[in-house]
Structure formats: C-alpha cells, structure tokens
Design an enzyme around this catalytic site. Structure first.
Site, PDB file in Angstrom:
ATOM      1  N   ASP A   2       0.850  -1.191   0.000  1.00  0.00           N
ATOM      2  CA  ASP A   2       0.000   0.000   0.000  1.00  0.00           C
ATOM      3  C   ASP A   2       0.895   1.254   0.000  1.00  0.00           C
ATOM      4  OD1 ASP A   2      -2.448   1.320   0.180  1.00  0.00           O
ATOM      5  OD2 ASP A   2      -2.512   1.245   2.378  1.00  0.00           O
ATOM      6  N   GLY A  49      -9.281   5.150   1.458  1.00  0.00           N
ATOM      7  CA  GLY A  49     -10.012   5.925   2.466  1.00  0.00           C
ATOM      8  C   GLY A  49     -11.462   5.506   2.582  1.00  0.00           C
TER       9      GLY A  49
HETATM   10  P1  13P Z   1      -9.121   4.229   5.779  1.00  0.00           P
HETATM   11  O1  13P Z   1      -8.290   5.158   6.593  1.00  0.00           O
HETATM   12  O2  13P Z   1     -10.434   4.828   5.415  1.00  0.00           O
HETATM   13  O3  13P Z   1      -9.290   2.895   6.409  1.00  0.00           O
HETATM   14  O4  13P Z   1      -8.364   3.999   4.376  1.00  0.00           O
HETATM   15  C1  13P Z   1      -7.292   3.103   4.302  1.00  0.00           C
HETATM   16  C2  13P Z   1      -6.594   3.176   3.006  1.00  0.00           C
HETATM   17  O5  13P Z   1      -7.044   3.789   2.059  1.00  0.00           O
HETATM   18  C3  13P Z   1      -5.321   2.461   2.874  1.00  0.00           C
HETATM   19  O6  13P Z   1      -4.631   2.795   1.718  1.00  0.00           O
END
Ligand code: 13P
Length: 309
Positions: free
Chosen positions: A82, A212
C-alpha cells in the site's frame, strides 16, 4: 493456498456490482482475522501493508506471516504493498514476494507520476507482479502519507484515461471525495459519483480503487470512548456509498481505520472488564474476534464479495 495477483479477481469484479476488500495488516491477529473472515465468507480478499506498518512488523515477519496465512487457510489471496513511495520500495517488495504493489506518485506532477509509474510497471510486470497507481490527491493522514484537505484534488477523467494508456498500469486509485483516517467529512458525506462514472466510461476495463473507504462505525467509536478513549466525533464513508461505487468500476476498497478501531474497542473493553487478567491472548483474541465479525459484515452487506471466490 498461494499468493496470487489481483488479475483474475479484478477481471470478474470490474464490470459487476461487487468489490473486493483490501485490508491493512499491522500485527498477527489482524492477518489471521482477515483471512478467517475470507474463509468463512468464501470471499476473494487482498491483504495489504504500508511501509511504516511493515517496518513495525519487520519485513521478514511480514512476508512469513502472510505466507503462513495462505498455507494455514488453504485459500488464495493477493498480497499488496500500500502506498509505495518510490521505485526502490516497490522493487524491494516485488523481490520479497508481494504479488501486487502500489506506486503512489500522486504527490508529483502528472508527467512525473506517469514516468515513475511506468518504471515500476516495467519492473513488476517482468516479475509477474501487478501495479496500482494513484491519480488525484486524497486528503487525510495515513502512516507515511499526509495531505491537507486544501491540497486534495479530484481525479480528472481524461487524465485518468491518458495515464492508464501510457503507463500500462493494472489498476488506478481515484480521488472522488474519500480521505484516509477517521475524520473524513466536515458536513454531509459526499462522493463525486458523476466523476467516477465518467472515469469508468472512459476506461471501462481498468479496475478502479477506492482508498479511504472505512465507514468509521459509530459503535466502535462509542465503545472506545465508553472504556476510556477520547475519540471525538469521527465520520466515515457510509456503506451505501461504497455499494454504489462498486457499480462504477470500483474493484478494490481499502480499509485500515475500521480494523484499528475494532481492535482498540475490543481491547479496551476486555481490559476494563477483566481487571484481574494480564493475558495478552485474552485481549488480542477479543480484538481478533471483533475484526472477523466486522470484515464478515463488510463482505456480506457492503462489498457484496461473499460467495464470490
Ligand atoms: P481508511 O483510513 O479509510 O481505512 O483507508 C485506508 C486506506 O485507504 C489504505 O490505503
């Protein structure tokens, strides 16, 4: 029981009405909970890790834990980096056995984002690994990424089409109003579905990614606060909006904050109610159980991925 790329799962999801959850890992119990939920729901799933979490877990443990989860569960799933910051981080993860990497060049100007993405695509594809990139800027804070709301910009549909064509990237994260963290909207939640549908129309076969995407479930916030927490009014993306987004090419839905909230809510309650215990298995086990429940709920009611493996 292997780590696979997202190619096949995205091909099935891209022009359907369901999406696949990509859940962030931060410790062993979280890894186990995600995979247990996927087994119980017969759902495709992606395990992902950012570089700060990987450094906390330590890289060697991260890879071995994820490999152990595939072996122990008997299911195939994807293992994704990520928000890879640069080529070097992505290369390192490809070399370590990740099946998918994200190069997040969204902080760079368009041309530079394309150049760095192309470089990662060339290396990753040569090693059988798929690549996610990001165009547009999400607001919010997440480990190594922090973007002020004023600097956030939505994805421009024509640029998305040009970007995908010129880089050969496998999937694209778009900015349509979501943000990282527990404080997503000042007023009413709003996502730009018009923009999303325009992007999907221009690149109908490109899997789109929603970062997100945590719902910031009020029951977890309340439970944290009831047992000594101080998390003021947090807001997430309503589940109905994620469901809607899955109809417009969103294949991958990123969830990190909800996992952290569930773990914290369960641990706080367990420790507060069982004051004579000092056994980490009790409170971490309670966290794991609550995360399994939460992810199963998302797979059934929000992602629609249950029974799609
Ligand atoms: P959140 O903070 O909404 O869980 O999003 C996580 C995310 O987009 C990881 O890349």
């Amino acid at each position: 029981m292997a780590l696979v790329t997202t190619k096949e799962m995205f091909a099935k999801a891209v022009n359907s009405d369901y999406a696949i959850g990509a859940f962030n890992i931060n410790n062993m119990e979280i890894v186990q909970a995600i995979v247990d939920a996927a087994v119980l729901e017969n759902s495709p799933v992606i395990l992902q890790v950012g570089t700060i979490s990987m450094n906390y877990l330590r890289p060697a443990y991260t890879v071995k834990l994820v490999e152990a989860a595939a072996e122990d569960s008997g299911i195939d799933f994807a293992f994704h980096l990520d928000h890879g910051e640069d080529f070097e981080v992505c290369k390192r993860c490809v070399d370590m056995g990740f099946t998918s990497v994200m190069i997040d060049g969204s902080k760079h100007p368009f041309e530079e984002n394309m150049a760095i993405t192309k470089q990662v695509v060339e290396y990753a594809h040569a090693h059988g690994v798929v690549v996610e990139a990001e165009l547009g800027k999400l607001a919010g804070v997440e480990d190594s990424v922090s973007v002020d709301a004023r600097a956030a910009t939505f994805t421009v549909p024509e640029e998305a089409a040009e970007f995908v064509e010129k880089t050969g990237v496998d999937s694209l994260a778009v900015a349509i109003g979501t943000s990282h963290g527990a404080y997503k909207f000042k007023g009413e939640p709003y996502l730009d579905f018009q923009r999303l549908s325009e992007i999907h129309k221009l690149i109908p076969d490109t899997p789109l990614v929603l970062h997100g995407a945590s719902s910031v479930l009020p029951e977890y916030i309340d439970q944290c606060n009831a047992y000594g927490g101080a998390i003021p009014s947090a807001t997430g993306v309503p589940e109905s909006m994620i469901k809607e987004a899955a109809k417009y090419g969103i294949c991958k839905v990123n969830v990190d904050t909800d996992i952290k909230l569930a773990m914290t809510a369960a641990v706080r309650k367990q420790i507060a109610e069982d004051t004579s215990s000092f056994d980490p298995r009790k409170y971490l086990g309670a966290g794991r159980d609550l995360i399994i429940e939460m992810i199963r709920h998302k797979m059934q009611a929000m992602l629609g991925s249950s029974g799609r493996r």
